[in-house]
Design an enzyme around this catalytic site. Structure first.
Site, PDB file in Angstrom:
ATOM      1  N   ARG A  46      57.915  55.846 -61.985  1.00  0.00           N
ATOM      2  CA  ARG A  46      59.538  55.912 -61.692  1.00  0.00           C
ATOM      3  C   ARG A  46      59.902  57.394 -62.148  1.00  0.00           C
ATOM      4  O   ARG A  46      60.489  58.068 -61.817  1.00  0.00           O
ATOM      5  CB  ARG A  46      60.226  54.722 -61.944  1.00  0.00           C
ATOM      6  CG  ARG A  46      60.235  53.615 -60.748  1.00  0.00           C
ATOM      7  CD  ARG A  46      61.001  52.638 -61.280  1.00  0.00           C
ATOM      8  NE  ARG A  46      60.830  51.704 -62.702  1.00  0.00           N
ATOM      9  CZ  ARG A  46      61.246  50.868 -63.094  1.00  0.00           C
ATOM     10  NH1 ARG A  46      62.100  50.182 -62.439  1.00  0.00           N
ATOM     11  NH2 ARG A  46      60.873  50.006 -64.084  1.00  0.00           N
ATOM     12  N   GLY A 136      45.850  37.489 -69.353  1.00  0.00           N
ATOM     13  CA  GLY A 136      45.678  38.562 -70.014  1.00  0.00           C
ATOM     14  C   GLY A 136      44.408  39.035 -70.167  1.00  0.00           C
ATOM     15  O   GLY A 136      43.732  39.282 -69.220  1.00  0.00           O
ATOM     16  N   GLU A 192      61.438  39.232 -72.456  1.00  0.00           N
ATOM     17  CA  GLU A 192      62.094  40.058 -71.788  1.00  0.00           C
ATOM     18  C   GLU A 192      63.773  39.897 -72.102  1.00  0.00           C
ATOM     19  O   GLU A 192      64.188  38.703 -72.545  1.00  0.00           O
ATOM     20  CB  GLU A 192      62.168  39.830 -70.314  1.00  0.00           C
ATOM     21  CG  GLU A 192      60.605  40.103 -69.662  1.00  0.00           C
ATOM     22  CD  GLU A 192      60.082  41.455 -69.918  1.00  0.00           C
ATOM     23  OE1 GLU A 192      60.986  42.546 -70.069  1.00  0.00           O
ATOM     24  OE2 GLU A 192      58.713  41.871 -69.827  1.00  0.00           O
ATOM     25  N   LYS A 207      50.781  31.756 -62.062  1.00  0.00           N
ATOM     26  CA  LYS A 207      49.422  31.805 -62.813  1.00  0.00           C
ATOM     27  C   LYS A 207      48.663  30.599 -62.408  1.00  0.00           C
ATOM     28  O   LYS A 207      47.309  30.711 -62.066  1.00  0.00           O
ATOM     29  CB  LYS A 207      49.393  32.210 -64.294  1.00  0.00           C
ATOM     30  CG  LYS A 207      49.904  33.362 -64.631  1.00  0.00           C
ATOM     31  CD  LYS A 207      50.211  33.481 -66.017  1.00  0.00           C
ATOM     32  CE  LYS A 207      50.593  34.937 -66.548  1.00  0.00           C
ATOM     33  NZ  LYS A 207      51.199  34.781 -67.997  1.00  0.00           N
TER      34      LYS A 207
END
Length: 429
Positions: A46, A136, A192, A207
């Protein structure tokens, strides 16, 4: 001389930057293992002006992410921008339609559109790889898709979200409350600014739907996952669990049976001698039970630039070697769409916690609701009054149908004796 595998990379955040650094740092080792060099030729993000601490001048830059699908020198597109729809999905569709391999860490997109993308990859004869989408850097996707391919999997379950696991294990270790620990997780970058996807179980459910498809040969069915997060878990629940010989973990469970596919993400009491009870901090862990191989246990760091980049580059090495395979372990046409199993038919033990008004008859009211619904009580613990005047009552049930527990809680709904909603946690067997 073998030509390099050339990559177009969408997204230069934490993971995207990690991929660039990993390819630079381990360049020679990767080339030896892949049998050819792997190099980035084009990128998109971006903000072109942001300093990411890496040299991007050597790559072609495009502001139009979807244009990477048609970059003339790129063999593979890597998508690390996230989101179930929008630019990520547009790029995935364009890349596969253009006959190029596609690598992603985007579990939300796969949970919602995985079947469509698998069909598109097969139609174009190219790879669709997503090791980084689950746990991960832990190689659980490859483990189920390839290592356990000869086995019928009875059940797959595990700790699939590092933010929740960090929060719960921190509450456990330091006897602290949820809100305080979550704030610390945000400050440390484990959570977050808006942690809803994590603490409400959505991320883990994405997941789990991918793992269920790999394990059972079913179409990804995120909409069928029953989801409860951890925001209502109290420090008192964790202390009570410890006194009973358990630890509280957010566990995703998927199981295929005669009545259909069962998928659930829910806080569980995990026995102290179970490996998941010792998965702490931001680690992820997955357990799969195979009919010939037995129990498989995968554990490691489930997020972050290093582990996730490691999984992305592992997929690129497979593609460089020409190792493709069906994205979900079997051709998309062979993936079944089973019925959704009725959770009420499942037999399990439960932990139930009530905040109640401190008055005569409350325990009798709760016990009567359990009796009338056919729930057998193994133990009932009442703690002293809290500063707000409420008393915590914890019940552990004997094994029985889950619909009976649900019926008992429904009988108590609206009771003037209860302060707030009860907490129901399953006991992992």
């Amino acid at each position: 001389m073998v030509e390099p595998l050339r990559i177009a990379l969408a997204g230069l955040g934490t993971v995207g930057g990690g991929v660039v650094r990993l390819l630079d740092t381990n360049r020679d080792l990767i080339e030896r293992r892949a049998g050819r060099a792997i190099e980035i030729v084009a990128v998109s993000a971006r903000d072109r002006t942001k300093d990411r601490g890496i040299d991007l001048s050597r790559f072609d830059w495009t502001d139009d992410t979807s244009a990477l699908a048609h970059h003339p020198r790129a063999d593979v597109v890597v998508e690390l921008i996230g989101g179930s729809d929008g630019p990520a999905l547009t790029l995935a569709r364009a890349t596969l339609s253009a006959g190029k391999a596609f690598v992603t860490a985007n579990k939300a997109m796969l949970a919602h559109h995985g079947l469509e993308l698998a069909q598109a990859a097969e139609a174009s004869g190219v790879a669709l790889k997503f090791e980084a989408a689950v746990a991960g850097g832990v190689p659980v996707v490859k483990g189920l898709r390839e290592g356990a391919a000869a086995n019928a999997i009875d059940r797959v379950y595990g700790i699939l979200n590092g933010t929740c696991n960090f929060t719960l294990s921190k509450m456990e270790a330091e006897n602290r409350d949820f809100a305080e620990v979550l704030a610390e997780a945000q400050a440390l970058g484990f959570a977050e600014a808006d942690p809803s996807f994590d603490i409400d179980g959505i991320d883990a459910a994405h997941k789990l739907s991918i793992l269920a498809s790999l394990a059972f040969g079913t179409q990804p069915a995120f909409g069928d996952v029953a989801i409860t997060g951890i925001r209502h878990v109290l420090g008192a629940d964790i202390a009570e669990a410890a006194a009973l010989g358990y630890r509280v973990r957010l566990v995703g469970v998927a199981e295929a049976g005669a009545s259909g596919l069962f998928q659930r993400v829910h806080p569980h009491l995990v026995p102290i001698d179970h490996p998941l009870a010792h998965t702490t901090g931001s680690l992820n862990a997955v357990v799969a039970d195979g009919n010939f191989v037995g129990r498989l246990f995968f554990q490691g760091r489930g997020a972050g630039d290093g582990p996730t980049a490691s999984a992305v580059v592992a997929d690129l090495i497979d593609i460089a070697r020409g190792e493709y395979g069906a994205p979900y372990a079997m051709p998309a046409a062979a993936l079944t769409r089973p019925a959704t199993a009725d959770a009420g038919d499942r037999r399990s033990r439960a932990y139930l916690r009530f905040a109640v008004v401190d008055k005569v008859g409350v325990l009798a009211e709760i016990a009567a609701a359990m009796r009338d619904a056919g729930v057998s009580i193994e133990s009932l613990i009442q703690r002293g009054a809290s500063p707000d005047g409420h008393v915590l009552v914890a019940i552990v049930t004997h094994e029985g149908p889950e619909r009976c527990v649900a019926a008992a809680l429904e009988k108590l709904r609206g009771s003037q004796s209860l302060a707030g909603e009860p907490m129901w946690m399953h006991i992992l067997a």
